[in-house]
Write an enzyme that holds these catalytic residues in place. Sequence first.
Site: not given
Ligand code: AGP
Length: 594
Positions: A2, A27, A71, A97-98, A467, A471, A474, A490, A589
């Site tokens: 958050c 966040r 969040w 936050n936590g 990757e 992308k 998400e 396989h 994030k």
């Molecule tokens: C990346 O597009 C994602 N949002 C997510 O996988 C992110 O890379 C992951 O949570 C790690 O975050 P960080 O690099 O801040 O540790």
Amino acid sequence: MCGIVGYIGNSSAKPVLLNALSTLEYRGYDSCGIAVKNGSIAIHKDTVRVEVMQLTSPALDGTVGIGHTRWATHGEPSSINSHPHTDCTGKFAVVHNGIVSNFQKLRQQLTKEGHVFSSETDSEVIPHMIEKYYQGDIEEAVRAALDEIEGSYAIAVLTADENKLVAARKDSPLIIGVGDGEMFLASDVPAILDYTDRVIYLEDNDVVSVTKNAVRITQDGVDIDREEHRVLWNKEDVQIAGYDHYMIKEIHEQPRVIRDTIGDFLLSSDAAKDSGIEIGDDLSTLSIVACGTSYHAGLIGKYVIEELHGIPVRIDIASEFNHGRRTIRPSVAIAISQSGETADVLSALKRLREESVKTVAITNVPGSTISRVTDQAIYTKAGPEVSVAATKSYIAQLIALYQLALSLPGMNRGIKRSLISQLKQMPGKVEQILDGTCGIVSCAKFLSKHENVFFIGRGINYPIALEGALKLKEISYIHAEGYAAGELKHGSIALLQENTPVIAIVANDNTYDAMISNIKQAKARNAPVIAVASEDNEDIQAMVDYVIRVPRTGNMFSPVINAVALQLLAYHTAKFRECPIDFPRNLAKSVTVE
Ligand code: AGP
């Protein structure tokens, strides 16, 4: 994860709080709320985005307040579960936050003592604990409450009885913005950039008391000093600057990010030391820990270091490392995290430090927790990344890993010179992709009509397949799998049919022929194939349905080029599907919970 903010000064608190929160929505954004003191405490909170609250919230007078964007971890997104939370008397408001890991026990005890709860959250126990211990000194009450709270927290506390804010942190980030006659509290630097560039990074177990002209930081009640820093970022960095989304803005910043990151390396008098690896270090067992996109960067780093130096590099998904079998004790561990706050990575680092392993962080956020719990931090120069999907921070991580590999002792000087020369060409090659996205947009339009997609690659581009799939998943919500191309046959090839497109990353290296075979295997199952191939490849078009053309580059750096192309593919696909690209559902994030 958050976002929390606080303000105390001479201006009306409400607009400052909401403006600051709007920069922290990456966040968490399933709900938001503010509390402002004007004699008593007035609260407005709801399951809306901050921009909606800016338009619909009532006038709240007062120059002291706190705010939160959420969040959800405990309790669904709802108005009653959103922050700020208050105690029974309404005299204490808290944003958090936590995670309060012992909240059930505390809640049961408080309920027995007559406290009445309204939400399902863990956070709500905090204002009730403060009320329980308040005897006229809010700072003392907060400290007493925190002594019984277990778990992680960054909190800001507003009380109707005193004209100050109290805040504290443990395992969640919190900073103080220092203004002229005003002070700010925030989870992260972007929140204060409109108001000041003076920042104090709080440390774990700090309790801080803030008035508009003074800051008092204590540890266990003992006053301590914390250095004030000048923030290198500016507010333009966090503005959308005319782009449709932060994500596309940040993708377009990548040539500059690469130049800035290379610049530091090439100018460095001792790049090896700056890379965190001392010449005398035992490099026999390097280890990398990371999550998500950062993990995919680590895979490239593993490949490059092994290829150039013949050093075995172990890489672990941080959450697996934390619960995995007793591992070989690495000599040096590299933790990669753009936010520097990812709980899984911080837990892995805790274990590595207990085993006296030298730790190096690669992170994008100065002052982040990871930079304080490692022996050395390498800062990528991506600047603040607002969009939840990591793009420029990922490319910056790749460049940092290339530079780390090139800095290690024993590099052949001729090979090193050639690779540095290729590295310096990367900004221009990325610009070529950014200038010519027409092929990508038509592929995206086609892809946007599908629900299942495979990305396949080999060698150094296998991590790019992973990757590219992440992308797309998400931000477009299309189910995508990244696969080692040779592995498809396989089992998973059973899924290929006319409505299961395959994105094949075709590099000009020793994997070329095998990739062509995989493309033919896919086409034999009627799967549409989109190839990512170099601009001078004249044969590929006849074999596939679409081609995304990328500039020809040396094999070692092809991941940079291919990653940018797949970022654009994901972005435009999500745009055709009208998805909330910068703030995808369920995501945040940085994931500061395990
Ligand atoms: C990346 O597009 C994602 N949002 C997510 O996988 C992110 O890379 C992951 O949570 C790690 O975050 P960080 O690099 O801040 O540790």
